[in-house]
Scaffold this active site. Sequence first.
Site, PDB file in Angstrom:
ATOM      1  N   LYS A 192       0.912  -1.156  -0.212  1.00  0.00           N
ATOM      2  CA  LYS A 192      -0.001   0.086   0.009  1.00  0.00           C
ATOM      3  C   LYS A 192       0.700   1.253   0.037  1.00  0.00           C
ATOM      4  CE  LYS A 192      -1.800   2.700   2.922  1.00  0.00           C
ATOM      5  NZ  LYS A 192      -1.637   3.924   2.334  1.00  0.00           N
ATOM      6  N   GLU A 266      10.492   0.515  10.262  1.00  0.00           N
ATOM      7  CA  GLU A 266      11.337   1.796   9.995  1.00  0.00           C
ATOM      8  C   GLU A 266      10.706   3.020  10.349  1.00  0.00           C
ATOM      9  OE1 GLU A 266      13.001   4.643   9.010  1.00  0.00           O
ATOM     10  OE2 GLU A 266      13.173   3.927   6.702  1.00  0.00           O
ATOM     11  N   CYS A 300      13.596  10.451   6.992  1.00  0.00           N
ATOM     12  CA  CYS A 300      13.523   9.727   8.431  1.00  0.00           C
ATOM     13  C   CYS A 300      14.950   9.929   8.946  1.00  0.00           C
ATOM     14  CB  CYS A 300      13.268   8.321   8.217  1.00  0.00           C
ATOM     15  SG  CYS A 300      13.908   7.423   7.003  1.00  0.00           S
ATOM     16  N   GLU A 397      10.440  14.595  15.541  1.00  0.00           N
ATOM     17  CA  GLU A 397      10.698  14.777  14.025  1.00  0.00           C
ATOM     18  C   GLU A 397       9.677  15.972  13.608  1.00  0.00           C
ATOM     19  OE1 GLU A 397       9.372  11.352  12.193  1.00  0.00           O
ATOM     20  OE2 GLU A 397      11.449  11.120  11.255  1.00  0.00           O
TER      21      GLU A 397
HETATM   22  P1  NAI Z   1       2.100   8.201   8.158  1.00  0.00           P
HETATM   23  O1  NAI Z   1       3.008   7.068   9.298  1.00  0.00           O
HETATM   24  O2  NAI Z   1       0.784   8.280   8.808  1.00  0.00           O
HETATM   25  O3  NAI Z   1       1.909   7.188   7.156  1.00  0.00           O
HETATM   26  C1  NAI Z   1       2.742   6.183   6.577  1.00  0.00           C
HETATM   27  C2  NAI Z   1       1.918   5.407   6.001  1.00  0.00           C
HETATM   28  O4  NAI Z   1       1.231   4.462   6.851  1.00  0.00           O
HETATM   29  C3  NAI Z   1       1.044   5.611   4.913  1.00  0.00           C
HETATM   30  O5  NAI Z   1       0.975   4.604   3.757  1.00  0.00           O
HETATM   31  C4  NAI Z   1      -0.210   5.688   5.627  1.00  0.00           C
HETATM   32  O6  NAI Z   1      -1.318   5.452   4.720  1.00  0.00           O
HETATM   33  C5  NAI Z   1      -0.158   4.439   6.485  1.00  0.00           C
HETATM   34  N1  NAI Z   1      -1.059   4.306   7.627  1.00  0.00           N
HETATM   35  C6  NAI Z   1      -1.460   5.570   8.369  1.00  0.00           C
HETATM   36  N2  NAI Z   1      -2.161   5.041   9.371  1.00  0.00           N
HETATM   37  C7  NAI Z   1      -2.237   3.577   9.502  1.00  0.00           C
HETATM   38  C8  NAI Z   1      -2.579   2.601  10.173  1.00  0.00           C
HETATM   39  N3  NAI Z   1      -3.285   2.969  11.467  1.00  0.00           N
HETATM   40  N4  NAI Z   1      -2.301   1.295   9.968  1.00  0.00           N
HETATM   41  C9  NAI Z   1      -1.517   1.090   8.716  1.00  0.00           C
HETATM   42  N5  NAI Z   1      -0.988   2.112   8.030  1.00  0.00           N
HETATM   43  C10 NAI Z   1      -1.305   3.354   8.274  1.00  0.00           C
HETATM   44  O7  NAI Z   1       2.771   9.183   8.222  1.00  0.00           O
HETATM   45  P2  NAI Z   1       2.183  10.741   7.598  1.00  0.00           P
HETATM   46  O8  NAI Z   1       1.006  10.929   8.354  1.00  0.00           O
HETATM   47  O9  NAI Z   1       1.914  10.617   6.275  1.00  0.00           O
HETATM   48  O10 NAI Z   1       3.305  11.549   8.411  1.00  0.00           O
HETATM   49  C11 NAI Z   1       3.179  12.022   9.703  1.00  0.00           C
HETATM   50  C12 NAI Z   1       4.609  12.230  10.291  1.00  0.00           C
HETATM   51  O11 NAI Z   1       5.321  10.984  10.297  1.00  0.00           O
HETATM   52  C13 NAI Z   1       5.521  13.019   9.287  1.00  0.00           C
HETATM   53  O12 NAI Z   1       5.325  14.430   9.544  1.00  0.00           O
HETATM   54  C14 NAI Z   1       6.869  12.649   9.796  1.00  0.00           C
HETATM   55  O13 NAI Z   1       7.301  13.035  10.959  1.00  0.00           O
HETATM   56  C15 NAI Z   1       6.549  11.051  10.098  1.00  0.00           C
HETATM   57  N6  NAI Z   1       6.975  10.444   8.903  1.00  0.00           N
HETATM   58  C16 NAI Z   1       8.117   9.526   8.951  1.00  0.00           C
HETATM   59  C17 NAI Z   1       8.514   8.778   8.124  1.00  0.00           C
HETATM   60  C18 NAI Z   1       9.912   8.340   8.146  1.00  0.00           C
HETATM   61  O14 NAI Z   1      10.281   7.679   6.861  1.00  0.00           O
HETATM   62  N7  NAI Z   1      10.300   7.998   9.195  1.00  0.00           N
HETATM   63  C19 NAI Z   1       7.558   8.914   6.969  1.00  0.00           C
HETATM   64  C20 NAI Z   1       6.532   9.685   6.907  1.00  0.00           C
HETATM   65  C21 NAI Z   1       6.151  10.417   7.732  1.00  0.00           C
END
Ligand code: NAI
Length: 794
Positions: A192, A266, A300, A397
């Site tokens: 996804k 990760e 990240c 972050e």
């Molecule tokens: P997120 O963690 O919500 O999204 C990442 C993925 O998880 C997306 O594909 C999303 O649809 C999916 N997702 C969301 N809720 C889920 C759930 N309950 N169960 C399974 N999958 C789920 O990240 P978001 O909202 O896009 O970004 C928020 C913050 O997260 C950012 O500001 C940043 O600080 C952090 N982030 C960190 C990343 C990293 O690589 N460490 C990457 C993206 C965001």
Amino acid sequence: MSIAEKFVSMEYGPAPEDPKEAQLWLDRHGRKFSHFIGGEWHTPEAGEYFDTVDPSTGDKLASVAQGSSADIDAAVRAAQAASPNWRALKPHLRARYLYNLARLVQKHSRLLAVLETMDNGKPIRESRDIDIPLVARHFYYHAGWAQLLNQEFPEHEPCGVVGQIIPWNFPLLMLAWKIAPALATGNTVVLKPAEFTPLTALAFAGLCQEAGVPAGVVNIVTGDGSTGEALVKHPDVDKIAFTGSTEVGRAIRAATASSHKRLSLELGGKSPFIVFDDADLDSAVEGLVDGIWFNQGQVCCAGSRLLMHESIAEVLLSKIRDRMNTLRIGPPLDKAIDIGAIVARVQLERIERMVAQGIAEGATCWQPQVVLPSRGFYFPPTILSNVHPTSIVAQQEIFGPVLAAMTFRTPKEAVELANNTVYGLASCVWSENINVALHVAAQIKAGVVWVNCTNLFDAACGFGGYRESGYGREGGREGLLEYMEPKWFKRAPKLAAALAPPHSESQEMADSSPPLIDRTVKLYIGGKQARPDSGYSMEVRSRDGTLLGEASLGNRKDIRNAVEAARKAESWAKATAHNRAQVLYYCAENLALRSEEIARRLASAVGAEQAKREVELGIERIFSYAAWADKFDGAVHNPPFRNISIAMNERIGTVGVICPSETPLLGFLSLAMPLLAAGNTVIAVPSERYPLIAADLYQLFDTSDLPGGAINIVTGYVSQLLKPLAEHDDIDAIWCYGDDATVASANAMSTGNLKQVWTNEGRAIDWFDPSIAEGRWFLEHATQVKNIWVPYGE
Ligand code: NAI
């Protein structure tokens, strides 16, 4: 402006990348995309779609299917149906498919790069020169592993159906990091993509068709968090691999706690970028440009915390400001742009909010004078100085182009500040003194350390975090292990649910009421026998009910004391591998000397025959790990840059161990010894069935030169000791070997602090079979790989 004037001003003209091919590609799909399931485009069951927009303008690019649980179910069924043939396929043929995918990524690289930039907002320079070439490299590299799989991992098999959830910051690259190792090892996949950036994953689905990848091996279901949630909860998914926020990682941990889904996470980071006074400051500034302004800081492993040696702080800040003045921010399809658009309005608002909070907490904010484009989501490069280490902008972050700067005085203070975070993903160390740099690198708790370089990635070099940055690695040999397990494991029978131990009214250990039997085994903490805090003990009986003795009833306080002792046992962590081997050999020698009496006592609980075998094999097991202690080496990778990457198998730290009940001595040694061999310190709860083994064990350790605190033994009921172990923030991992219910509790209780938990999944392990119960599999779980990148050449 005339050419002559331009020659003097050296202003950049626009250099836009042509988006025509990408626009045509979108048009060919009618700017409307379904899911990719079972090799075909699959209209969403609920008929819902959402828009994906170009963040540099806010304009809609296409509508994309919103996945429901019915869509996820269809995709999982397709992956299941494809699984038997795919896993049985000759590795060479799997290698060919991966190789084809790599070739196709290269062939379509320009389209993919442009599409990525349009959907994500990152500069075309980055998607063209970094993201897409790395995607191809991942498929080539893993095509190689597919080819070598049977030689290199003859005893392993794939997990099965893997659910993969990826974020929006490196959409196609994260897809490659997930799909390439999964396919190489014979898994089938439901992936996804993030809701902000689904397009390149859909383009990749087209490449799978073009490469002839069998239907159902790769399935792409688009949607938001609810789609991800449905994937995580689907009962027929065997493993979840997730990259994204720590918050969602925690939710996934909680959702999978009572299943036996394998999980790799990760998550976020707040990576330190340490500059010593002897660093080449100009190079460090260039490193910082890549460290925090690459991909608008939405990385990240971004070097988001600048730690400066106090004496050079002012000079460095001034050089950084000068360089920031030259960064070009604007439309990301312009080839001369350094900083593009933020992925979405919500992310932009989050950055604005956090920066305002940082300023309110006392930080000084500096931004270059730039004119931001009038449309789209942009945030200027920003530096916050005078940041207090506890400020929100130093701890959380931000995921934007914002650097938080602090100072330090000594290398020790630098390490303390660097590690003063719940995260542990990456770090940079800048010093021309290689001794200082490597000494500091070794002490930083992070999965990657870049020495005098930053944000370098390669398929051969594992990437992943410590602590709340997650666990598991992507890339390298260790990354493959995340997608495989030993062949015997899933075939091992389930353990019967443990019978509740006779929970007799506890005896107070008061001198006035002597115990029935003159033998109450104490706890073993910090190298000394210790009375339990509770003052109570538990009766230990043989199978026929005869009272064998009493063991101390440990509680939360005893666990706390044991953790403190384990944390202090630095000398074990710092001992050379040779020293550790010597101590373990000595343990084996002492067990051999006392084998008869130990077997005699153990026989009362498990019978004479088992007791004898446990002792004999116990000696062998200790010998094995003494042998391994100085042989479980890391590797040196040769990524395609002028670098080497030193992949070190580092100890995990302090590990809490729930020992198997059925084999009190051999089970204990089979878990404690690999941990000790790797330099961990241990808090072990011995077999609940026969905790009296503790008395024999601590005599063994006392006489074997094991430093106090390296191993601590707390007897008692697992149901009472598991919680304080799981919840203690200074315990880095839990190994829990018990029945299904115990294992589920261990997973659930350690969700809060995202502790690594390794379990037997409630299975009966044949501890008497060395081909199963000892060796690399245990050592791989007793360590985590840290990659230290070191450049060479001038
Ligand atoms: P997120 O963690 O919500 O999204 C990442 C993925 O998880 C997306 O594909 C999303 O649809 C999916 N997702 C969301 N809720 C889920 C759930 N309950 N169960 C399974 N999958 C789920 O990240 P978001 O909202 O896009 O970004 C928020 C913050 O997260 C950012 O500001 C940043 O600080 C952090 N982030 C960190 C990343 C990293 O690589 N460490 C990457 C993206 C965001």
